[in-house]
Design an enzyme around this catalytic site. Structure first.
Site, short mmCIF file in Angstrom:
data_model
loop_
_atom_site.label_atom_id
_atom_site.label_comp_id
_atom_site.label_asym_id
_atom_site.label_seq_id
_atom_site.Cartn_x
_atom_site.Cartn_y
_atom_site.Cartn_z
NE ARG A 86 5.73 0.45 2.52
CZ ARG A 86 5.29 0.08 3.73
NH1 ARG A 86 5.06 -1.19 4.02
NH2 ARG A 86 5.05 0.98 4.67
CG HIS A 107 -2.10 -0.56 3.18
ND1 HIS A 107 -1.61 -1.84 3.18
CD2 HIS A 107 -1.66 0.00 4.36
CE1 HIS A 107 -0.91 -2.05 4.30
NE2 HIS A 107 -0.92 -0.96 5.02
CG HIS A 181 -3.86 -2.48 9.00
ND1 HIS A 181 -3.24 -2.09 10.17
CD2 HIS A 181 -2.93 -2.36 8.02
CE1 HIS A 181 -1.99 -1.73 9.89
NE2 HIS A 181 -1.78 -1.88 8.60
CB THR A 182 -7.69 -5.63 13.91
OG1 THR A 182 -8.96 -5.42 13.27
CG2 THR A 182 -7.88 -5.55 15.42
CE1 TYR A 183 -3.45 -0.25 13.01
CE2 TYR A 183 -1.30 -0.29 14.04
CZ TYR A 183 -2.12 0.09 13.00
OH TYR A 183 -1.60 0.82 11.96
CG ASP A 247 6.00 -2.18 8.73
OD1 ASP A 247 5.18 -3.04 8.35
OD2 ASP A 247 5.92 -0.97 8.41
CD GLU A 306 -0.68 -5.25 8.58
OE1 GLU A 306 -0.63 -5.10 7.35
OE2 GLU A 306 0.04 -4.62 9.36
C1 G6D Z 1 1.15 -1.30 7.34
O1 G6D Z 1 3.34 -2.05 6.64
C2 G6D Z 1 2.49 -0.93 6.84
C3 G6D Z 1 3.12 0.07 7.74
O2 G6D Z 1 4.39 0.44 7.26
C4 G6D Z 1 2.20 1.26 7.84
O3 G6D Z 1 2.78 2.29 8.52
C5 G6D Z 1 0.90 0.82 8.45
O4 G6D Z 1 0.33 -0.16 7.62
C6 G6D Z 1 -0.08 1.92 8.65
O5 G6D Z 1 1.18 -2.21 8.34
#
Ligand code: G6D
Length: 341
Positions: A86, A107, A181-183, A247, A306
């Protein structure tokens, strides 16, 4: 020679996006471990690696169908940019960036790195194979100045290492803080949640955030808090200590390594980076309608790690600068080793 397995890259049709054909690359190494990515968002769609018994399974969250990546993806596997995280009020210098999370920017804005089709080509080196994705983000993209040329290369090595290399060049002073942004879920095909995983990070401080999830600027010590992952800690324990989950930006120290381990499968992920920080997103409370491995997305189905510079850096002079200038090439890397213990 007959029987010798070779590093292999296959390119195949994956879908259509705004009349552009989208392709998937399937990279297979000599151990038959597989890395999959698509040219839409440079999304990592699958990483298939062995457990302690040699069973090869996928360890990242993704969708079965391309349309789901376009319709409602929480950035599964995607490259995020120009700036991850952000930015308060979407304001930097005299520029107004897209406000796409309430009054803030997140993002990189809309229809940008994670949602565009990148140029792509296979690159091969002696013991690794990869795909180089390139994109030009034009001057004014989501309010950012400068024409930005970005290349993200994913290599897949014979040692089951995913190497991510990012290079960027701009023709005007601008800001840049990309991430992937891989989970992860090391259980294999998300057959269990990540609560039994342990997380360990070389991070002595974390960035305090406010109710809008924006850093306050304070870097607090992790000692004696839920944020202390200096020794391996089960996510179950961490979530008990902090029920709203994570987060959270952590400032990396020392060798900047991050380890995620699943004792049930024996799989371990060891990450190393040259970036300043990692944002840990534990998916706590994420109850969604979309399906992952045929089940609704739910809390603790995965954990996003990340790597990046600390978020909202433009508003905190003590964070690493994300300002980039013309006539220089900027390079960043993160490596992800998949092994077993
Ligand atoms: C990121 O920090 C943000 C989260 O708050 C968001 O919900 C996610 O992306 C999709 O990690």
């Amino acid at each position: 020679m007959y029987g010798v397995k070779r590093l292999d890259a296959r390119k195949q049709h994956y879908g259509w996006y705004e009349e552009q054909e989208v392709f998937e690359y399937v990279l297979t190494n000599d151990r038959q471990a597989v890395f999959r990515c698509i040219d839409y968002g440079a999304v990592v769609t699958g990483i298939e690696v062995p457990d302690q018994f040699g069973k090869i399974e996928n360890v990242v969250l993704g969708f079965k169908q391309f349309e789901d990546y376009v319709n409602d993806s929480p950035y599964f596997g995607a490259v995020v940019g120009r700036v991850a995280g952000r930015i308060a009020d979407g304001a930097w210098s005299d520029y107004q960036l897209t406000k796409n999370e309430g009054q803030h920017h997140i993002h990189g804005g809309n229809h940008t790195f994670s949602q565009r089709v990148w140029e792509s080509r296979v690159v091969k080196e002696q013991d690794k194979i990869g795909v180089a994705f390139s994109l030009v983000s034009p001057d004014g993209d989501n309010g950012y100045p400068g024409n930005l040329h970005v290349t993200v290369t994913y290599f897949w090595t014979n040692e089951n290492v995913w190497e991510m290399l990012v290079t960027a060049e701009t023709d005007q002073v601008t800001i840049f803080n990309p991430t992937n942004h891989t989970y992860f879920n090391l259980s294999g095909h998300t057959k269990r949640d990540i609560l039994n995983h342990t997380l360990q990070m070389n991070a002595r401080n974390y960035a305090e955030i406010n109710e809008s999830k924006l850093p306050t600027g304070r870097l607090l010590p992790v000692a004696n808090t839920a944020f202390d992952f200096r020794k391996p800690k089960k996510m179950k324990t961490a979530i008990k200590e902090r029920p709203k989950g994570f987060d959270t930006p952590f400032k990396l120290s020392g060798d900047k390594t991050i380890q995620l381990h699943d004792p049930d499968s024996g799989r371990t992920l060891v990450m190393e980076t040259d970036r300043e920080a990692v944002v840990v997103f534990s998916t706590t409370g994420m109850e969604e309608d979309y399906l992952v491995d045929d089940e609704k997305m739910s809390s603790h189905r995965g954990i996003a790690l990340e790597t990046q510079e600390l978020p909202d850096a433009v508003n905190h002079s003590e964070f690493c600068s994300i300002v980039i200038e013309p006539e220089k090439t900027y390079r960043y890397w993160t490596k992800y080793l998949f092994t077993t213990q």
